[in-house]
Design a protein around this motif. Structure first.
Motif, PDB file in Angstrom:
ATOM      1  N   VAL A  91       0.873  -1.169   0.000  1.00  0.00           N
ATOM      2  CA  VAL A  91       0.000   0.000   0.000  1.00  0.00           C
ATOM      3  C   VAL A  91       0.914   1.223   0.000  1.00  0.00           C
ATOM      4  CG1 VAL A  91      -1.841   1.222   1.211  1.00  0.00           C
ATOM      5  CG2 VAL A  91      -1.754  -1.274   1.274  1.00  0.00           C
ATOM      6  N   ASP A  92       0.894   1.955  -1.108  1.00  0.00           N
ATOM      7  CA  ASP A  92       1.908   2.982  -1.342  1.00  0.00           C
ATOM      8  C   ASP A  92       1.870   4.170  -0.393  1.00  0.00           C
ATOM      9  OD1 ASP A  92       3.407   1.907  -3.297  1.00  0.00           O
ATOM     10  OD2 ASP A  92       2.223   2.724  -4.941  1.00  0.00           O
ATOM     11  N   HIS A  93       0.675   4.574   0.005  1.00  0.00           N
ATOM     12  CA  HIS A  93       0.575   5.864   0.689  1.00  0.00           C
ATOM     13  C   HIS A  93       0.807   5.788   2.180  1.00  0.00           C
ATOM     14  CE1 HIS A  93      -1.001   7.948  -2.867  1.00  0.00           C
ATOM     15  NE2 HIS A  93      -1.391   6.733  -3.179  1.00  0.00           N
ATOM     16  N   ILE A  94       1.110   4.620   2.690  1.00  0.00           N
ATOM     17  CA  ILE A  94       1.327   4.518   4.127  1.00  0.00           C
ATOM     18  C   ILE A  94       2.764   4.074   4.392  1.00  0.00           C
ATOM     19  CG2 ILE A  94      -1.098   4.116   4.619  1.00  0.00           C
ATOM     20  CD1 ILE A  94      -0.529   1.176   4.823  1.00  0.00           C
ATOM     21  N   SER A  95       3.151   4.078   5.670  1.00  0.00           N
ATOM     22  CA  SER A  95       4.549   3.809   5.994  1.00  0.00           C
ATOM     23  C   SER A  95       4.893   2.338   5.783  1.00  0.00           C
ATOM     24  CB  SER A  95       4.818   4.187   7.444  1.00  0.00           C
ATOM     25  OG  SER A  95       4.190   3.262   8.299  1.00  0.00           O
ATOM     26  N   VAL A  96       6.189   2.104   5.689  1.00  0.00           N
ATOM     27  CA  VAL A  96       6.701   0.748   5.596  1.00  0.00           C
ATOM     28  C   VAL A  96       6.241  -0.071   6.806  1.00  0.00           C
ATOM     29  CG1 VAL A  96       8.846  -0.560   5.785  1.00  0.00           C
ATOM     30  CG2 VAL A  96       8.661   1.299   4.130  1.00  0.00           C
ATOM     31  N   LEU A  97       6.345   0.551   7.994  1.00  0.00           N
ATOM     32  CA  LEU A  97       5.935  -0.171   9.205  1.00  0.00           C
ATOM     33  C   LEU A  97       4.459  -0.572   9.122  1.00  0.00           C
ATOM     34  CD1 LEU A  97       6.932  -1.088  12.053  1.00  0.00           C
ATOM     35  CD2 LEU A  97       5.797   0.967  12.925  1.00  0.00           C
ATOM     36  N   SER A  98       3.609   0.364   8.663  1.00  0.00           N
ATOM     37  CA  SER A  98       2.184   0.056   8.540  1.00  0.00           C
ATOM     38  C   SER A  98       1.967  -1.123   7.607  1.00  0.00           C
ATOM     39  CB  SER A  98       1.412   1.268   8.005  1.00  0.00           C
ATOM     40  OG  SER A  98       1.368   2.285   8.961  1.00  0.00           O
ATOM     41  N   ASN A  99       2.687  -1.140   6.494  1.00  0.00           N
ATOM     42  CA  ASN A  99       2.550  -2.249   5.556  1.00  0.00           C
ATOM     43  C   ASN A  99       2.872  -3.579   6.216  1.00  0.00           C
ATOM     44  OD1 ASN A  99       1.983  -1.890   2.487  1.00  0.00           O
ATOM     45  ND2 ASN A  99       3.021  -0.011   3.125  1.00  0.00           N
ATOM     46  N   ARG A 143       7.572   6.366   3.712  1.00  0.00           N
ATOM     47  CA  ARG A 143       6.416   5.937   2.941  1.00  0.00           C
ATOM     48  C   ARG A 143       6.829   4.826   1.988  1.00  0.00           C
ATOM     49  NH1 ARG A 143       2.277  10.294   0.658  1.00  0.00           N
ATOM     50  NH2 ARG A 143       2.668   9.056  -1.194  1.00  0.00           N
ATOM     51  N   ALA A 144       5.947   3.864   1.808  1.00  0.00           N
ATOM     52  CA  ALA A 144       6.308   2.676   1.033  1.00  0.00           C
ATOM     53  C   ALA A 144       6.683   3.002  -0.407  1.00  0.00           C
ATOM     54  CB  ALA A 144       5.159   1.665   1.059  1.00  0.00           C
ATOM     55  N   ASP A 145       6.139   4.102  -0.958  1.00  0.00           N
ATOM     56  CA  ASP A 145       6.457   4.393  -2.364  1.00  0.00           C
ATOM     57  C   ASP A 145       7.798   5.106  -2.513  1.00  0.00           C
ATOM     58  OD1 ASP A 145       5.614   6.731  -1.245  1.00  0.00           O
ATOM     59  OD2 ASP A 145       4.043   7.153  -2.705  1.00  0.00           O
ATOM     60  N   GLN A 146       8.493   5.313  -1.401  1.00  0.00           N
ATOM     61  CA  GLN A 146       9.795   5.957  -1.506  1.00  0.00           C
ATOM     62  C   GLN A 146      10.951   4.959  -1.427  1.00  0.00           C
ATOM     63  OE1 GLN A 146       9.469   8.800   1.632  1.00  0.00           O
ATOM     64  NE2 GLN A 146       8.272  10.240   0.404  1.00  0.00           N
ATOM     65  N   LEU A 147      10.663   3.709  -1.764  1.00  0.00           N
ATOM     66  CA  LEU A 147      11.714   2.691  -1.736  1.00  0.00           C
ATOM     67  C   LEU A 147      11.966   2.167  -3.148  1.00  0.00           C
ATOM     68  CD1 LEU A 147      10.697   0.477   1.312  1.00  0.00           C
ATOM     69  CD2 LEU A 147      12.119   2.503   1.293  1.00  0.00           C
ATOM     70  N   SER A 148      13.117   1.553  -3.329  1.00  0.00           N
ATOM     71  CA  SER A 148      13.405   0.916  -4.619  1.00  0.00           C
ATOM     72  C   SER A 148      12.627  -0.392  -4.720  1.00  0.00           C
ATOM     73  CB  SER A 148      14.892   0.629  -4.724  1.00  0.00           C
ATOM     74  OG  SER A 148      15.217  -0.474  -3.897  1.00  0.00           O
TER      75      SER A 148
ATOM     76  N   GLY B 165      -4.111  -4.649  -6.778  1.00  0.00           N
ATOM     77  CA  GLY B 165      -3.008  -5.374  -6.157  1.00  0.00           C
ATOM     78  C   GLY B 165      -2.961  -5.318  -4.637  1.00  0.00           C
ATOM     79  N   PRO B 166      -2.816  -4.124  -4.056  1.00  0.00           N
ATOM     80  CA  PRO B 166      -2.718  -4.055  -2.606  1.00  0.00           C
ATOM     81  C   PRO B 166      -3.949  -4.617  -1.901  1.00  0.00           C
ATOM     82  CG  PRO B 166      -2.008  -1.986  -3.581  1.00  0.00           C
ATOM     83  CD  PRO B 166      -2.562  -2.811  -4.694  1.00  0.00           C
ATOM     84  N   PHE B 182     -10.150  -0.260   5.095  1.00  0.00           N
ATOM     85  CA  PHE B 182      -9.496   0.856   5.789  1.00  0.00           C
ATOM     86  C   PHE B 182      -7.977   0.776   5.737  1.00  0.00           C
ATOM     87  CE2 PHE B 182     -13.776   1.216   7.331  1.00  0.00           C
ATOM     88  CZ  PHE B 182     -13.956   2.582   7.293  1.00  0.00           C
ATOM     89  N   GLY B 183      -7.447  -0.433   5.551  1.00  0.00           N
ATOM     90  CA  GLY B 183      -5.994  -0.563   5.481  1.00  0.00           C
ATOM     91  C   GLY B 183      -5.433  -0.221   4.106  1.00  0.00           C
ATOM     92  N   ALA B 184      -6.157  -0.546   3.053  1.00  0.00           N
ATOM     93  CA  ALA B 184      -5.606  -0.361   1.709  1.00  0.00           C
ATOM     94  C   ALA B 184      -6.380   0.658   0.870  1.00  0.00           C
ATOM     95  CB  ALA B 184      -5.569  -1.708   0.978  1.00  0.00           C
ATOM     96  N   VAL B 185      -7.714   0.578   0.878  1.00  0.00           N
ATOM     97  CA  VAL B 185      -8.497   1.431  -0.023  1.00  0.00           C
ATOM     98  C   VAL B 185      -8.480   2.885   0.440  1.00  0.00           C
ATOM     99  CG1 VAL B 185     -10.799   1.867  -0.949  1.00  0.00           C
ATOM    100  CG2 VAL B 185      -9.981  -0.475  -0.700  1.00  0.00           C
ATOM    101  N   VAL B 186      -8.827   3.095   1.689  1.00  0.00           N
ATOM    102  CA  VAL B 186      -8.955   4.470   2.183  1.00  0.00           C
ATOM    103  C   VAL B 186      -7.625   5.238   2.133  1.00  0.00           C
ATOM    104  CG1 VAL B 186      -9.584   5.895   4.172  1.00  0.00           C
ATOM    105  CG2 VAL B 186     -11.032   3.974   3.510  1.00  0.00           C
ATOM    106  N   PRO B 187      -6.515   4.669   2.623  1.00  0.00           N
ATOM    107  CA  PRO B 187      -5.257   5.445   2.544  1.00  0.00           C
ATOM    108  C   PRO B 187      -4.868   5.790   1.106  1.00  0.00           C
ATOM    109  CG  PRO B 187      -4.930   3.445   3.848  1.00  0.00           C
ATOM    110  CD  PRO B 187      -6.310   3.372   3.301  1.00  0.00           C
ATOM    111  N   THR B 188      -5.135   4.898   0.174  1.00  0.00           N
ATOM    112  CA  THR B 188      -4.757   5.163  -1.202  1.00  0.00           C
ATOM    113  C   THR B 188      -5.586   6.296  -1.800  1.00  0.00           C
ATOM    114  OG1 THR B 188      -4.233   2.825  -1.418  1.00  0.00           O
ATOM    115  CG2 THR B 188      -4.401   4.078  -3.442  1.00  0.00           C
ATOM    116  N   ALA B 189      -6.859   6.318  -1.431  1.00  0.00           N
ATOM    117  CA  ALA B 189      -7.734   7.326  -2.023  1.00  0.00           C
ATOM    118  C   ALA B 189      -7.708   8.635  -1.240  1.00  0.00           C
ATOM    119  CB  ALA B 189      -9.163   6.783  -2.078  1.00  0.00           C
TER     120      ALA B 189
END
Ligand SMILES: Nc1ncnc2c1ncn2[C@@H]1O[C@H](COP(=O)(O)OP(=O)(O)OP(=O)(O)O)[C@@H](O)[C@H]1O
Ligand SMILES: [Mg+2]
Lengths: 264, 263
Positions: A91-99, A143-148, B165-166, B182-189
């Protein structure tokens, strides 16, 4: 541990992606599922835990028949099966830890466990341990999208560790990575599987990787199992046939592609 | 069969011809049939000039009342946007094909949002004035519906664009519906939700200005009264006040939105 019987998946548009696959995998075994692009590898793996519904056949995992499980049962089964994706799927928009924390959602889906910043200490600390194990703990707050790409797939491995699975289904885990990062991820995956005694099914389309990592190799072509044996016992010609089309016209072209991939 | 060169012009379809005829008929009927007197247009410049000249200099006699009415308008917009956005989230999750519990629910939710959007603001305001009485509460409810209809649809469209994917990755861990959403859809949008919400706020300030015309609170009430009493100087002042407020709010909001896009 895993038994697949006459599994078939026909997509709504008529494509027969998996055309009657039989497969038996022992507990603790690592199997490489090798096949060219479009041979049905992803479809087969997805059908095993019903991420997409197969159209015929049966799958048994750890004694339970996957097709007959209700929603609760299916979720309980999925908790035991970790999946690594071709497209990494963080999930790109959240932190690595959250993922990584989200690897635990099957076990504990309460609202506070949805993200790293809100999760319980136990979960946060375990997530850090998982990140350390795949050596990307230093990026926990990014953030997860800031990694290679390679770092992202390692984070995905940490998420898998968080899930504490017994079985790992890895779908071309290195297809999106360059060869070096790819090797690193493959080494990590194999080490995790060895150390934790997991059962692994790993799909690949690169011949050289399959040769290097595979003990048992299952060859898939046009949705069918074309070969199944120990790596050392399979000769090059047999394996090269996986990459050949029926169409005479295409043969030459495919030889070139297959040869190129050996060298890659 | 050899390919033929396509003709330069194509005959318009029967539907298009019919549509043109109907539109033409409506235009003619509107001009002739409704008794529009063209001479009124000739008088218009003079009358408008009279209005403008009596609007200046601005009349600041009622400045405190105007300020508090304008404040009320902004508050109606803020609260309407807030409630509207809060309701939009569940509405969008129910309306988007990939998060709705079933196709039917998605259809129904979409139909509900379309209905809300199809009824104009002022009509909603009239309805709410009847149900909760004159005043800002009717305005707040109107703006809530307005924002819900607008943001609900945009949120839903954004949710449908999210890569699968996510979502699949979280499903594969055995996570239930709600943690996946709430873990994948909401943060992305979420960034897009914020942008849409700011835009909805701008829109609702503009919308809230006229709500007073039907008694739903805010500066529109003052404007209505000023025109009806032919106090054009006060009316002109109000128009300027509205203009200034909207410009300032659009500025601020677009700055916030561009921040959101960058961040
Ligand atoms: N959602 C879908 N709808 C229709 N056809 C599909 C869909 N997904 C895959 N296919 C088709 O099914 C076949 C197998 O696809 P699949 O993705 O399982 O192959 P793969 O072995 O994973 O390929 P790759 O190495 O490119 O990932 C292909 O012919 C593909 O075009
Ligand atoms: Mg694939």
């Amino acid at each position: 541990m895993i038994t697949v019987e006459q599994l078939e998946k026909r997509y709504p548009d008529g494509t027969l992606a998996v055309a009657g696959v039989d497969l038996h995998i022992q507990q603790g075994e690592s199997v490489v599922l090798l096949g060219a692009n479009g041979s049905g590898k992803s479809t087969l793996l997805r059908c095993m835990t019903r991420l997409i519904e197969p159209t015929a056949g049966r799958v048994l995992i750890g004694g339970s028949e996957v097709g007959t499980l209700d929603e609760e049962g299916l979720r309980a089964l999925r908790r035991r099966v970790g999946v690594v994706f071709q497209h990494i799927n963080l999930v790109d928009h959240i932190s690595v830890l959250s993922n990584v924390v989200q690897g635990n959602l099957g076990e504990d889906g309460r609202a506070r466990q949805w993200f790293g910043w809100s999760a319980t200490n136990e979960v946060r600390e375990r997530a850090m341990d998982c990140l350390e194990r795949v050596r990307v703990a230093e990026f926990a707050g990014r953030r997860a999208d800031q990694l290679s790409g390679g770092q992202r797939q390692r984070v995905a491995l940490a998420r898998l560790l968080m899930q504490r699975p017994e079985i790992v289904l890895a779908d071309e885990p290195v297809a999106a990575l360059d060869p070096r990062a790819g090797r690193e991820v493959m080494d990590l995956l194999w080490r995790i599987v060895d150390e934790d005694g997991l059962t692994l099914v790993c799909t690949l389309h690169q011949l050289d990787l399959a040769r290097h990592y595979g003990r048992r190799i299952v060859g898939l072509r046009d949705g069918r199992v074309m070969l199944d044996g120990q790596n050392a016992a399979i000769d090059d010609a047999t394996i090269a046939a996986l990459y050949q089309h029926d169409d005479q016209h295409d043969d030459q072209h495919d030889d070139v592609v297959a040869a190129g991939e050996v060298g890659a | 069969m050899s390919p033929t060169l396509p003709p330069r012009l194509q005959r318009p379809s029967t539907g298009a011809v019919l549509a043109m005829i109907v539109l033409g008929a409506l235009a003619v009927h509107g001009l002739v049939g409704t008794g529009i007197d063209p001479s009124r247009l000739l008088l218009a410049p003079e009358r408008t000039f009279r209005f403008l000249s009596s609007a200046f200099p601005p009349n600041l006699e009622r400045a405190p009342n105007l300020a508090s009415a304008m404040l009320e308008t902004i508050e109606i917009a803020v609260l309407g946007t807030l409630f509207g956005v809060i309701l939009s989230l569940p509405a969008a999750l129910l309306a988007a094909e990939n998060t709705a519990p079933s196709r039917l629910v998605a259809r129904l939710m979409r139909a509900a949002l379309t209905t809300m959007r199809s009824i104009p603001d002022l009509v909603w305001a009239l309805i709410f004035v009847v149900s909760v009485g004159l005043g800002p509460l009717a305005g707040i409810l109107t703006m809530t519906i307005d924002v819900l209809a607008f943001a609900g649809r945009f949120f839903a469209e954004r949710i449908e664009e999210i890569e699968p994917g996510p979502i699949e990755a979280l499903r594969s861990t055995g996570a239930a519906r709600r943690p996946v959403i709430f873990g994948a859809v909401v943060p992305t949008a979420f960034p897009s939700f914020l942008g849409t919400s700011m835009y909805a706020f701008e829109k609702s300030v503009r919308g809230a200005v006229v709500l007073g015309l039907v008694g739903a609170g805010g500066i529109g009430v003052e404007l209505n009264v000023a025109f009806q009493l032919r106090r054009f100087d006060t009316a002109g002042t109000i128009v300027l006040l509205i203009l200034a407020t909207i410009l300032v709010i659009e500025r601020l909001s677009s700055r916030v939105r561009s921040r959101l896009i960058e961040g």
